[in-house]
Design a protein around this motif. Structure first.
Motif, PDB file in Angstrom:
ATOM      1  N   GLY A 175       0.857  -1.355   0.144  1.00 45.85           N
ATOM      2  CA  GLY A 175       0.075   0.324   0.190  1.00 45.85           C
ATOM      3  C   GLY A 175       0.777   2.136  -0.033  1.00 45.85           C
ATOM      4  O   GLY A 175       0.458   2.289   0.339  1.00 45.85           O
ATOM      5  N   VAL A 176       1.866   1.028  -0.092  1.00 46.34           N
ATOM      6  CA  VAL A 176       3.168   2.470  -0.131  1.00 46.34           C
ATOM      7  C   VAL A 176       3.788   2.403  -1.317  1.00 46.34           C
ATOM      8  O   VAL A 176       4.055   1.141  -1.795  1.00 46.34           O
ATOM      9  N   THR A 177       3.388   3.385  -1.978  1.00 50.42           N
ATOM     10  CA  THR A 177       4.132   3.705  -3.593  1.00 50.42           C
ATOM     11  C   THR A 177       6.275   4.060  -3.215  1.00 50.42           C
ATOM     12  O   THR A 177       6.554   4.606  -2.327  1.00 50.42           O
ATOM     13  N   ASP A 178       6.304   2.991  -4.018  1.00 47.56           N
ATOM     14  CA  ASP A 178       8.392   2.640  -3.998  1.00 47.56           C
ATOM     15  C   ASP A 178       8.737   3.311  -4.679  1.00 47.56           C
ATOM     16  O   ASP A 178       9.475   3.069  -4.874  1.00 47.56           O
ATOM     17  N   PHE A 179       8.359   3.302  -6.263  1.00 44.77           N
ATOM     18  CA  PHE A 179       9.284   4.377  -7.496  1.00 44.77           C
ATOM     19  C   PHE A 179       8.184   4.306  -8.224  1.00 44.77           C
ATOM     20  O   PHE A 179       6.315   4.269  -7.654  1.00 44.77           O
ATOM     21  N   ARG A 180       8.413   5.929  -8.752  1.00 45.49           N
ATOM     22  CA  ARG A 180       7.423   6.282  -9.831  1.00 45.49           C
ATOM     23  C   ARG A 180       7.913   6.099 -11.089  1.00 45.49           C
ATOM     24  O   ARG A 180       9.599   6.119 -11.699  1.00 45.49           O
TER      25      ARG A 180
END
Length: 488
Positions: A416-421
């Motif tokens: 549920g947490v963004t690790d990269f974009r």
């Protein structure tokens, strides 16, 4: 007496014409041998008809690029715009036929976070003993050095790729007008992310400026393609005022090429390195992957996704590579050691969006795994695993190549947490494409996806905040979003 005077006069006129135009016929810059437009009088060897450029800017150095129209002697001078130091001068160098009269000069000992102006002094090839008296100013430009690594300083840059494809080349009237939009951003630097030429496509005239209506297959052809692009006035204005970090993609050689397996790769690579201010290591003169630090909060890692890649048609798996072992190890080590708040990785091809092959060059060309089992997803997963296991935070991938704009967030571990974009933009000037959704392998969430227009991207890093925007050729902001950095 009148007859003798007439003969002398005629002889003098002949000698004058020879001195002005030379004994042989020259090829017009940007045109290949055999072009109906090619046989014209040569410009003066002292002219910088392709403008100037600065690249590889750090907090203490930069590389100046220029090209004379023939053999000449040249020197670069530079000075801080605030007058805090006296002008400095490079050694005098010769521009030579073997490098198509291009030159690159490294400027060292620069002050961090400082605005500089530079100018090129040029003299004839035989004027070495009298260079100071014979030299004249032939071109000039400006650039800013980066802030030192420990300094908090806001940084804005633009990025884009895909220039002059599918007959969208230099417009005969306006040229590449989109570069005026890039200048309006007032960026600290420009990241050119591949397809700086379309060597394997024609640029018919009209509606395009003459000079690009041929397919490149030799070193001289590749050089002519670069000269055609660099003859654009708007691009010259941009490169004269904004430092550039350039990287190639496939069309600098031909569509979807895999470096070690393409016999044209050495010629395409040589021309690309000759025409962009790239500083390669002495011990590895073909290496183009590199990194740059801009202050406390930004580090940029530029990948070479072409030179070391296996054939696209090979099935994906642990042995298949896009980067090669040395570059992949360099990237993983650099990411793990980076102390910058934001780590930006420039990849010419996107992560999860398929770019299918052709009958001539089969296999998926991007990182994603295609339905036929080709792609480079296994290698990408190994990189993602290091990002996750070593807690490398605030990673952003920058891409181009697919001719549409897209912004994705990834949560590969599903917590549920963004690790990269990933931010994708383009084309600068090529046929726009319909966006494809990213593949599901790394659990993407798409924030923006739109095609059908020319565009570029901007990024501003200011401490813990990063803002991205997609801007079209009219200057309209199609998307913008600010992201906050994750802290440990």
């Amino acid at each position: 007496m009148p007859r003798s005077f007439s003969r002398v006069t005629i002889l003098g006129l002949i000698l004058l014409l020879v001195s002005l135009y030379g004994c042989g016929r020259a090829h017009r810059a940007g045109l290949p041998p055999g072009s109906p437009f090619a046989q014209i009088a040569a410009p003066s060897a002292l002219a910088l008809t392709e403008g100037t450029a600065v690249g590889e800017v750090t907090d203490h150095s930069a590389v100046v690029w220029f090209r004379t129209s023939g053999p000449a002697l040249a020197q670069v001078a530079w000075v801080p715009e605030d007058g805090s130091a006296l002008p400095a001068y490079s050694p005098v160098l010769a521009t030579v036929f073997d490098h198509d009269f291009t030159a690159k000069v490294r400027l060292d000992g620069l002050a961090h976070g400082t605005k500089y102006r530079y100018w090129i002094r040029v003299a004839g090839a035989d004027d070495r003993e009298t260079f100071d008296r014979a030299a004249r100013d032939a071109g000039a430009g400006r650039f800013n050095t980066a802030a030192e690594p420990g300094s908090a300083a806001a940084v804005t840059f633009v990025w884009g790729g895909d220039l002059g494809g599918q007959k969208r080349c230099r417009d005969e009237q306006t040229g590449y007008a989109i570069f005026e939009r890039l200048l309006q951003v007032r960026p600290d630097f420009f990241l050119l992310l591949g397809d700086s030429i379309y060597a394997d496509e024609r640029c018919p005239s009209p509606p395009n400026a003459p000079g690009g209506d041929f397919i490149a297959s030799t070193l001289d052809d590749y050089r002519a393609k670069h000269r055609y692009q660099r003859g654009d006035a708007a691009l010259q204005r941009l490169l004269g005022q904004v430092p550039v970090y350039a990287m190639w993609d496939d069309h600098e050689v031909r569509n979807n090429f895999s470096g070690p397996h393409d016999p044209r790769m050495p010629d395409g690579r040589q021309a690309f390195l000759e025409y962009w201010p790239i500083a390669t290591p002495f011990e590895d003169p073909h290496r183009m992957y590199r990194k740059f630090r801009w202050g406390k909060d930004l580090e940029l890692f530029i990948l070479d996704t072409r030179q070391y890649r296996d054939r696209n048609a090979e099935p994906d798996g642990p042995a298949k590579t896009m980067l090669g072992a040395a570059q992949r190890a360099w990237l993983l080590k650099s990411l793990s050691e980076s102390t910058a708040t934001w780590k930006l990785i420039a990849t010419s091809v996107p992560l999860s969006n398929q770019k299918k092959g052709t009958a001539l060059v089969p296999g998926n060309d991007s990182w994603a795994r295609a339905e036929d089992g080709t792609g480079f997803e296994t290698e990408l997963r190994a990189i993602v695993d290091v990002i996750l296991t070593q807690g490398v935070r605030n990673v952003v991938w920058l891409a181009s190549d697919v001719h549409y704009a897209q912004v994705d967030e990834y949560d590969p571990d599903g917590d549920g947490v963004t690790d990269f974009r990933e931010f994708i933009c383009g084309p600068l000037s090529a046929a726009p494409a319909k966006p494809l959704p990213p593949g599901p392998a790394f659990r993407p969430t798409t924030l923006f996806s739109e095609g059908g227009f020319m565009n570029f991207g901007t990024v501003t890093v200011n401490g813990a905040n990063l803002r991205v925007a997609i801007i079209d050729e009219r200057g309209t902001i199609r998307f913008s979003r600010t992201f906050a950095a994750r802290t440990p």
